[in-house]
Design an enzyme around this catalytic site. Structure first.
Site, PDB file in Angstrom:
ATOM      1  N   THR A  49       0.838  -1.161   0.009  1.00 49.66           N
ATOM      2  CA  THR A  49       0.085  -0.104  -0.116  1.00 49.66           C
ATOM      3  C   THR A  49       0.923   1.220  -0.041  1.00 49.66           C
ATOM      4  O   THR A  49       2.122   1.196  -0.040  1.00 49.66           O
ATOM      5  CB  THR A  49      -0.922  -0.070   1.315  1.00 49.66           C
ATOM      6  OG1 THR A  49      -0.061   0.434   2.358  1.00 49.66           O
ATOM      7  CG2 THR A  49      -1.755  -1.182   1.241  1.00 49.66           C
ATOM      8  N   CYS A  50       0.270   2.486   0.142  1.00 45.59           N
ATOM      9  CA  CYS A  50       1.237   3.643  -0.092  1.00 45.59           C
ATOM     10  C   CYS A  50       2.028   3.644   1.520  1.00 45.59           C
ATOM     11  O   CYS A  50       2.803   4.420   1.329  1.00 45.59           O
ATOM     12  CB  CYS A  50       0.202   4.816  -0.312  1.00 45.59           C
ATOM     13  SG  CYS A  50      -1.121   5.175   1.030  1.00 45.59           S
ATOM     14  N   ASN A  51       1.408   2.955   2.486  1.00 50.99           N
ATOM     15  CA  ASN A  51       2.155   3.143   3.681  1.00 50.99           C
ATOM     16  C   ASN A  51       2.832   2.099   4.109  1.00 50.99           C
ATOM     17  O   ASN A  51       3.675   2.154   5.267  1.00 50.99           O
ATOM     18  CB  ASN A  51       1.154   3.529   4.777  1.00 50.99           C
ATOM     19  CG  ASN A  51       0.716   5.092   4.673  1.00 50.99           C
ATOM     20  OD1 ASN A  51       1.444   5.798   4.342  1.00 50.99           O
ATOM     21  ND2 ASN A  51      -0.869   5.209   4.780  1.00 50.99           N
ATOM     22  N   ARG A  52       2.793   0.983   3.579  1.00 49.66           N
ATOM     23  CA  ARG A  52       3.432  -0.409   4.081  1.00 49.66           C
ATOM     24  C   ARG A  52       3.648  -1.279   2.824  1.00 49.66           C
ATOM     25  O   ARG A  52       2.979  -1.058   1.727  1.00 49.66           O
ATOM     26  CB  ARG A  52       2.735  -1.103   5.078  1.00 49.66           C
ATOM     27  CG  ARG A  52       1.390  -1.555   4.853  1.00 49.66           C
ATOM     28  CD  ARG A  52       0.806  -2.244   6.007  1.00 49.66           C
ATOM     29  NE  ARG A  52      -0.277  -3.008   5.601  1.00 49.66           N
ATOM     30  CZ  ARG A  52      -1.202  -3.675   6.610  1.00 49.66           C
ATOM     31  NH1 ARG A  52      -0.865  -3.441   7.829  1.00 49.66           N
ATOM     32  NH2 ARG A  52      -2.083  -4.303   6.091  1.00 49.66           N
TER      33      ARG A  52
END
Length: 64
Positions: A49-52
């Site tokens: 994802t954009c964060n992980r």
């Protein structure tokens, strides 16, 4: 079954690290094939994802 998860998130890695290798959706099959060839996992799941980003694997034996 033994399960192992390796990954990084916005909690564990700065943006500079997470931005080094953004994952192109077209690369997912290649990434999973290479990972499967390098470890003794029967199953692999890639979550990005954009964060992980996480790579989870399971096997009857220890994953190396």
């Amino acid at each position: 079954m033994k399960t192992q998860i390796v990954g990084c998130s916005h909690h564990t890695a700065p943006l500079e690290i997470r931005d080094r290798r953004p994952l192109d959706p077209n690369q997912v099959p290649l990434v999973l094939t290479r990972a499967r060839d390098r470890v003794s996992a029967a199953e692999l799941v890639l979550l990005s994802t954009c964060n992980r980003a996480e790579l989870s694997g399971s096997s009857k034996q220890d994953i190396r």
